[in-house]
Design an enzyme around this catalytic site. Structure first.
Site, mmCIF file in Angstrom:
data_model
loop_
_atom_site.group_PDB
_atom_site.id
_atom_site.type_symbol
_atom_site.label_atom_id
_atom_site.label_comp_id
_atom_site.label_asym_id
_atom_site.label_seq_id
_atom_site.Cartn_x
_atom_site.Cartn_y
_atom_site.Cartn_z
ATOM 1 N N SER A 125 0.590 9.196 -7.764
ATOM 2 C CA SER A 125 0.387 9.897 -9.034
ATOM 3 C C SER A 125 1.691 10.409 -9.640
ATOM 4 O O SER A 125 1.766 10.621 -10.852
ATOM 5 C CB SER A 125 -0.586 11.065 -8.846
ATOM 6 O OG SER A 125 -1.879 10.582 -8.529
ATOM 7 N N SER A 126 2.701 10.629 -8.820
ATOM 8 C CA SER A 126 3.955 11.174 -9.330
ATOM 9 C C SER A 126 5.088 10.873 -8.357
ATOM 10 O O SER A 126 4.880 10.286 -7.298
ATOM 11 C CB SER A 126 3.836 12.692 -9.545
ATOM 12 O OG SER A 126 3.596 13.353 -8.316
ATOM 13 N N GLY A 127 6.301 11.299 -8.726
ATOM 14 C CA GLY A 127 7.445 11.244 -7.828
ATOM 15 C C GLY A 127 7.827 9.842 -7.379
ATOM 16 O O GLY A 127 7.699 8.857 -8.115
ATOM 17 N N LEU B 277 0.862 -1.185 0.000
ATOM 18 C CA LEU B 277 0.000 0.000 0.000
ATOM 19 C C LEU B 277 0.896 1.232 0.000
ATOM 20 O O LEU B 277 1.697 1.424 0.915
ATOM 21 C CB LEU B 277 -0.914 -0.010 1.227
ATOM 22 C CG LEU B 277 -1.721 1.271 1.511
ATOM 23 C CD1 LEU B 277 -2.614 1.643 0.333
ATOM 24 C CD2 LEU B 277 -2.552 1.088 2.786
ATOM 25 N N ILE B 278 0.770 2.058 -1.031
ATOM 26 C CA ILE B 278 1.600 3.254 -1.185
ATOM 27 C C ILE B 278 0.697 4.476 -1.250
ATOM 28 O O ILE B 278 -0.220 4.532 -2.081
ATOM 29 C CB ILE B 278 2.455 3.199 -2.465
ATOM 30 C CG1 ILE B 278 3.262 1.899 -2.542
ATOM 31 C CG2 ILE B 278 3.379 4.411 -2.546
ATOM 32 C CD1 ILE B 278 3.969 1.693 -3.882
ATOM 33 N N GLY C 35 6.387 7.924 -5.252
ATOM 34 C CA GLY C 35 5.256 7.004 -5.179
ATOM 35 C C GLY C 35 4.997 6.312 -6.498
ATOM 36 O O GLY C 35 4.793 5.094 -6.556
ATOM 37 N N SER D 270 13.261 12.472 4.671
ATOM 38 C CA SER D 270 14.102 13.322 3.844
ATOM 39 C C SER D 270 15.439 13.493 4.545
ATOM 40 O O SER D 270 15.524 13.361 5.764
ATOM 41 C CB SER D 270 13.450 14.700 3.664
ATOM 42 O OG SER D 270 14.340 15.630 3.087
ATOM 43 N N GLY E 177 -0.009 8.269 -2.315
ATOM 44 C CA GLY E 177 0.495 9.261 -3.255
ATOM 45 C C GLY E 177 1.247 8.647 -4.420
ATOM 46 O O GLY E 177 2.458 8.810 -4.530
ATOM 47 N N TYR F 295 9.058 22.310 6.699
ATOM 48 C CA TYR F 295 9.319 21.017 6.073
ATOM 49 C C TYR F 295 10.283 20.189 6.909
ATOM 50 O O TYR F 295 10.007 19.025 7.220
ATOM 51 C CB TYR F 295 9.885 21.229 4.668
ATOM 52 C CG TYR F 295 10.244 19.949 3.964
ATOM 53 C CD1 TYR F 295 9.254 19.127 3.435
ATOM 54 C CD2 TYR F 295 11.577 19.539 3.831
ATOM 55 C CE1 TYR F 295 9.573 17.942 2.784
ATOM 56 C CE2 TYR F 295 11.906 18.366 3.185
ATOM 57 C CZ TYR F 295 10.902 17.572 2.666
ATOM 58 O OH TYR F 295 11.222 16.394 2.034
#
Length: 277
Positions: A13-15, A8-9, A17, A137, A11, A150
């Site tokens: 749609s991009s990057g 299960l991931i 993920g 990060s 996000g 952030y």
């Protein structure tokens, strides 16, 4: 091939993920990915019908998360791995940035991730197996002017991940905090929220950093596909790490930070121990 898993991931749609989902599907895993729209759901499921399953979910819709996870467990199968990838970067000098922007940064990057973990843990505990990957990060270790909210969110997620790992290790559940450096994703581009400048005193310290980040966007050293393969290697490991840095820049900057912290501790050691009774 690694043992096939249901991953299960959040996000996808991009990057990271998207890259991780595609690599996991290529390796024969089943992937359930959260997206923000019905159109994105259809797009994701088209990657590999019968193996890619989309679910429309905003990770800040905390009341919906438990139901979505329970539905996945019932209709797709037992979740072997949760990857908390959904997140974004906020850029702005702290004094200039409204508290509302900090709250949203933490809602997505911290509270959303925690809510997802709390939803999957009862199932993983019951089976005495499971793995949680939290994408943090290098900003969860190092800092620089202009990304206080952030970095604060990623420091928080690093600490929560490490603590949770100690709480669930004896229950068969592993937790890995994955800290990427600079990669060719949308993080510094369209995915970044930027607070407008308003205080001239910060121009000299921050404007060059913002300009450099914008110029570097899309040209970073890190390859998201190679990051995805590294994460899958950690998922497949018999004893996965509690912390995993990705990228040579992250390795250097975090090592330099730890050396500097150690030097500061040594410099002030006598004052530190002077407080003992």
């Amino acid at each position: 091939m690694a043992t096939q898993k249901i991953i299960l991931i959040t996000g996808v749609s991009s990057g990271f993920g998207r890259a991780l989902a595609q690599e996991a599907l290529a390796q024969g895993h089943t992937v359930v990915g959260t997206v923000r729209s019905v159109a994105a759901k259809s797009d994701f499921e088209a990657l590999k019908p019968q193996a890619a399953f989309g679910r429309v979910l905003d990770v800040t819709d905390f009341d919906a998360i438990d139901g979505v996870v329970a539905e996945i467990e019932q209709n797709v199968g037992a979740i072997d791995v949760l990857v908390n990838n959904a997140g974004y970067g906020h850029e702005g000098v702290m004094e200039e940035s409204p508290l509302a922007e900090m709250r949203h940064q933490f809602d997505v990057n911290v509270f959303g991730a925690v809510a997802m973990m709390k939803a999957v843990l009862p199932f993983m505990r019951g089976r005495r197996r499971g793995h949680i990957l939290n994408i943090t990060s290098m900003g969860g270790y190092i800092t620089m002017p202009g990304i206080a909210y952030y970095c604060g969110s990623k420091f928080a997620l690093e600490g929560i991940s490490e603590t949770l790992g100690k709480e669930v290790a004896s229950l068969g559940v592993a937790v890995t905090a994955v800290a990427p450096g600079s990669f060719r994703t949308d993080w510094a581009g369209r995915s970044m929220a930027r607070t407008p400048r308003s205080i001239a005193d910060y121009d000299a310290i921050f404007d060059p950093i913002r300009q450099a980040r914008e110029e570097k966007s899309g040209k970073q050293l890190g390859d998201p596909v190679k990051a995805a393969r590294a994460m899958l290697a950690a998922i497949d490991a018999e004893n996965p790490p509690a912390h995993l840095l990705l990228g040579s820049d992250a390795l250097k900057l975090v090592r330099d930070k730890l050396i500097a912290v150690d030097a500061s501790i040594r410099e002030w050691e006598s004052l530190t121990i002077s407080t003992d009774g």
